[in-house]
Design a protein around this motif. Sequence first.
Motif, mmCIF file in Angstrom:
data_model
loop_
_atom_site.group_PDB
_atom_site.id
_atom_site.type_symbol
_atom_site.label_atom_id
_atom_site.label_comp_id
_atom_site.label_asym_id
_atom_site.label_seq_id
_atom_site.Cartn_x
_atom_site.Cartn_y
_atom_site.Cartn_z
ATOM 1 N N ASP A 374 0.829 -1.200 0.000
ATOM 2 C CA ASP A 374 0.000 0.000 0.000
ATOM 3 C C ASP A 374 0.866 1.253 0.000
ATOM 4 O O ASP A 374 1.954 1.275 0.589
ATOM 5 C CB ASP A 374 -0.900 -0.008 1.240
ATOM 6 C CG ASP A 374 -2.262 0.572 0.972
ATOM 7 O OD1 ASP A 374 -2.540 0.931 -0.185
ATOM 8 O OD2 ASP A 374 -3.059 0.662 1.924
ATOM 9 N N GLY A 375 0.386 2.289 -0.663
ATOM 10 C CA GLY A 375 1.096 3.547 -0.673
ATOM 11 C C GLY A 375 2.261 3.609 -1.625
ATOM 12 O O GLY A 375 3.082 4.532 -1.547
ATOM 13 N N GLY A 376 2.377 2.631 -2.523
ATOM 14 C CA GLY A 376 3.469 2.647 -3.488
ATOM 15 C C GLY A 376 4.778 2.085 -2.971
ATOM 16 O O GLY A 376 5.815 2.219 -3.625
ATOM 17 N N TRP A 377 4.740 1.425 -1.809
ATOM 18 C CA TRP A 377 5.942 0.799 -1.270
ATOM 19 C C TRP A 377 6.215 -0.512 -2.020
ATOM 20 O O TRP A 377 5.319 -1.095 -2.629
ATOM 21 C CB TRP A 377 5.772 0.508 0.220
ATOM 22 C CG TRP A 377 5.777 1.734 1.078
ATOM 23 C CD1 TRP A 377 5.004 2.848 0.952
ATOM 24 C CD2 TRP A 377 6.592 1.963 2.229
ATOM 25 N NE1 TRP A 377 5.275 3.759 1.939
ATOM 26 C CE2 TRP A 377 6.252 3.242 2.743
ATOM 27 C CE3 TRP A 377 7.571 1.223 2.884
ATOM 28 C CZ2 TRP A 377 6.863 3.788 3.876
ATOM 29 C CZ3 TRP A 377 8.177 1.763 4.016
ATOM 30 C CH2 TRP A 377 7.836 3.028 4.498
ATOM 31 N N LEU A 378 7.477 -0.966 -1.935
ATOM 32 C CA LEU A 378 7.879 -2.235 -2.536
ATOM 33 C C LEU A 378 8.557 -3.104 -1.488
ATOM 34 O O LEU A 378 9.204 -2.610 -0.561
ATOM 35 C CB LEU A 378 8.846 -2.004 -3.701
ATOM 36 C CG LEU A 378 8.281 -1.319 -4.943
ATOM 37 C CD1 LEU A 378 9.411 -0.940 -5.892
ATOM 38 C CD2 LEU A 378 7.271 -2.219 -5.644
ATOM 39 N N ARG A 379 8.400 -4.412 -1.658
ATOM 40 C CA ARG A 379 9.070 -5.369 -0.767
ATOM 41 C C ARG A 379 9.775 -6.412 -1.608
ATOM 42 O O ARG A 379 9.147 -7.109 -2.415
ATOM 43 C CB ARG A 379 8.043 -6.034 0.153
ATOM 44 C CG ARG A 379 8.686 -6.996 1.174
ATOM 45 C CD ARG A 379 7.654 -7.609 2.084
ATOM 46 N NE ARG A 379 6.971 -8.755 1.494
ATOM 47 C CZ ARG A 379 5.732 -8.749 1.040
ATOM 48 N NH1 ARG A 379 5.006 -7.647 1.076
ATOM 49 N NH2 ARG A 379 5.181 -9.860 0.534
ATOM 50 N N LEU A 380 11.086 -6.519 -1.448
ATOM 51 C CA LEU A 380 11.891 -7.501 -2.169
ATOM 52 C C LEU A 380 12.154 -8.681 -1.243
ATOM 53 O O LEU A 380 12.626 -8.488 -0.114
ATOM 54 C CB LEU A 380 13.207 -6.874 -2.623
ATOM 55 C CG LEU A 380 14.084 -7.718 -3.565
ATOM 56 C CD1 LEU A 380 13.446 -7.786 -4.947
ATOM 57 C CD2 LEU A 380 15.492 -7.128 -3.648
ATOM 58 N N GLU A 381 11.859 -9.880 -1.712
ATOM 59 C CA GLU A 381 12.078 -11.073 -0.896
ATOM 60 C C GLU A 381 13.005 -12.047 -1.617
ATOM 61 O O GLU A 381 12.971 -12.169 -2.843
ATOM 62 C CB GLU A 381 10.749 -11.748 -0.557
ATOM 63 C CG GLU A 381 9.886 -10.919 0.370
ATOM 64 C CD GLU A 381 8.750 -11.718 0.971
ATOM 65 O OE1 GLU A 381 8.601 -12.916 0.614
ATOM 66 O OE2 GLU A 381 8.006 -11.153 1.790
ATOM 67 N N HIS A 382 13.827 -12.719 -0.838
ATOM 68 C CA HIS A 382 14.746 -13.728 -1.363
ATOM 69 C C HIS A 382 13.969 -14.951 -1.826
ATOM 70 O O HIS A 382 13.056 -15.415 -1.155
ATOM 71 C CB HIS A 382 15.747 -14.117 -0.271
ATOM 72 C CG HIS A 382 16.514 -15.358 -0.572
ATOM 73 N ND1 HIS A 382 17.662 -15.356 -1.326
ATOM 74 C CD2 HIS A 382 16.287 -16.656 -0.221
ATOM 75 C CE1 HIS A 382 18.117 -16.593 -1.423
ATOM 76 N NE2 HIS A 382 17.312 -17.401 -0.758
ATOM 77 N N VAL A 383 14.334 -15.477 -2.998
ATOM 78 C CA VAL A 383 13.786 -16.746 -3.481
ATOM 79 C C VAL A 383 14.879 -17.799 -3.553
ATOM 80 O O VAL A 383 14.726 -18.917 -3.056
ATOM 81 C CB VAL A 383 13.113 -16.572 -4.860
ATOM 82 C CG1 VAL A 383 12.639 -17.926 -5.401
ATOM 83 C CG2 VAL A 383 11.932 -15.609 -4.761
#
Length: 454
Positions: A374-383
């Motif tokens: 929400d709010g244009g945030w980004l979340r990068l997660e390890h795969v």
Amino acid sequence: MSDFPVLDSTARRLYRRLAVRQAKGRMPSLVEGVVRDGRLVWWGARGSLPEGSAGVDVQYRIGSITKTLVAVLVLRLRDEGRLSLDDRIDAHVGGVPFGNRTIAQLLSHTGGVAAELPGAWWERSPGVDATGLRQAMASGVVVDAPGRAFHYSNVAYAVLGELVSRVRGRAWFDVLAAEVLAPLEMRDTTWAPRSPAATGWAVHPYADVVMPEVVQDVGAMGSAGQLWSTVADLGRWAGLLAGDGGEVLSGDTVAEMCRPRAVVDGDEWVSGMGLGVQLWRDKHRRLCGHGGSMPGFNAGVRVDPASGVAHVAVSNCTSAADAGEVEDVFDIMDECEPRLPIEWAPASDVPQRVLELTGAWFWGTSEAALYAEDGGWLRLEHVSGMTRASRFRPNGDGSWTGLDHYFAGERLRVVRDATGRVQHIDIGTFVFTRSPYAPPESVPGGIDGGWTVT
């Protein structure tokens, strides 16, 4: 009890734990509280007071918990751009013998400053004013090189209180009352005790007799341990440390406070220090908060940000006897009332330019997944492979800034081709493409021959 109580069975276990601690610890009185998601959901009291019954609204002296409140004042100044944590302290407070130490080093007790003020035992002596503080410090308060090791320092926090006073132009406690205590409705956190307030006692180590302890106004040392408070108010303070800073402090700054700046116990790394916040960890959880003691009193705030549960306690004895093995408050809450997941709901604001960035991204052959928040945030997660996780806050110019872990402070940029299509993303020069090593023009050094089967 609060309006949002724990289950009766949970309350019984919490109260029994308190009773064991009070009896075996030989404390004249003990008051404890449990906070969940910013609300006091249980409290209990044990013991007697000449002033009346011990309770959630009775004041006790909280000692060094005062330091955590002062740290918040300093961080508010930083967030306003009034100072930098990398500033030397003598850029704001002159005439101190450790002027080359930074504000961050003083906050985290890594400035190499003496633990105590030279001269009489300051906790049991009439307080000195700012002039007397400087005269006492001139006797020698530098014990180590800056930044080399953790060394707890009451003297450093006396100077941090003066820093707040100088930058704001008024006494640090007046600043605290206006900027922190009032917004958090901590009406019973005061400089001097008000009724009802507990009497502080020394308990004889070999006999069941007590002696009243001296209570002093410690003057210019006040920002190291002067304040009085209640379990109700400390519960509100625990809510801030759990991440709900409201208008007082942003969640990002609270998280910054609770990141380790120093390890207290070497290789064991059970105890650490953030910015004005003590840290503890074991195999189950990581806690933040602070303990406090003054003659006749002990207090503590411990917060588990992951569960939103906090434990606060105050007692009126200089030091308690060993209570032996008692149940851990956080274990009780985990077992009896495990945290419910946050209810899922569709996001209210995910721009299309953010949505098109979601999905799989590769750094070389290592895979990460990018999620929109929400709010244009980004979340990068390890795969897989060597990718690293981080959250990214939008900057308003089409880029994002990393907030934690390896990419903290690094910028995420979107690189588009001539048609406006996303070609790759760049995070601090780390190039992420939609497939491993493709397209060739995105990868530094190019692609030598492409993928082949041998």
